[in-house]
Design a protein around this motif. Structure first.
Motif: not given
Ligand code: ZN
Length: 131
Positions: A37-47
């Motif tokens: 989830r940290f990575t998703a925040y970093a990459l803007g992976k909102v889905d």
């Protein structure tokens, strides 16, 4: 081509968080979900952020707001401080972490104790206490 994973695990993205974010596999532990989830925040992976949030909490989230937040913050590094339960045999768990962030050019240390549960067999984020 392999680049370092944004969760600062020292592993590469394709061997670390990418399979989770791409939906190829589910994190076995709450701590792995936390990292991804940290990575998703970093990459803007909102889905991915929405999909890995517990249903009641997810209903409160606004996709545009979340997208805006991802853009405004730079996720510098992540350190998992401690975990309680959250293993392959558990149904709930907590993860305490330090996230080093940069918001509008200013460094911030975000300290949070997050709660996770299993939803349909997969770990999801519920909420957290930050200070
Ligand atoms: Zn990672």
């Amino acid at each position: 081509m392999s680049k370092p994973c944004p969760c600062t695990s020292k592993s590469t993205y394709d061997r670390c968080c990418q399979p989770f974010i791409d939906g190829k596999k589910s994190p076995e532990t709450a701590a792995l979900l936390m990292r991804s989830r940290f990575t998703a925040y970093a990459l803007g992976k909102v889905d991915y952020l929405l999909r890995t949030t517990e249903a009641t909490e997810r209903a409160k989230l606004d996709r545009e707001e979340l997208t805006g937040y991802c853009k405004s913050v730079r996720c510098v590094s992540l350190k998992i401080i401690s975990t309680e339960k959250g293993g392959p045999a558990d149904d709930l768990g907590t993860v305490k972490f330090h996230a080093s962030l940069q918001v509008n050019g200013k460094r911030q240390l975000h300290v949070e104790l997050s709660r996770f549960v299993r939803e349909n067999g997969a770990w999801v984020y519920v909420d957290g206490d930050s200070n």
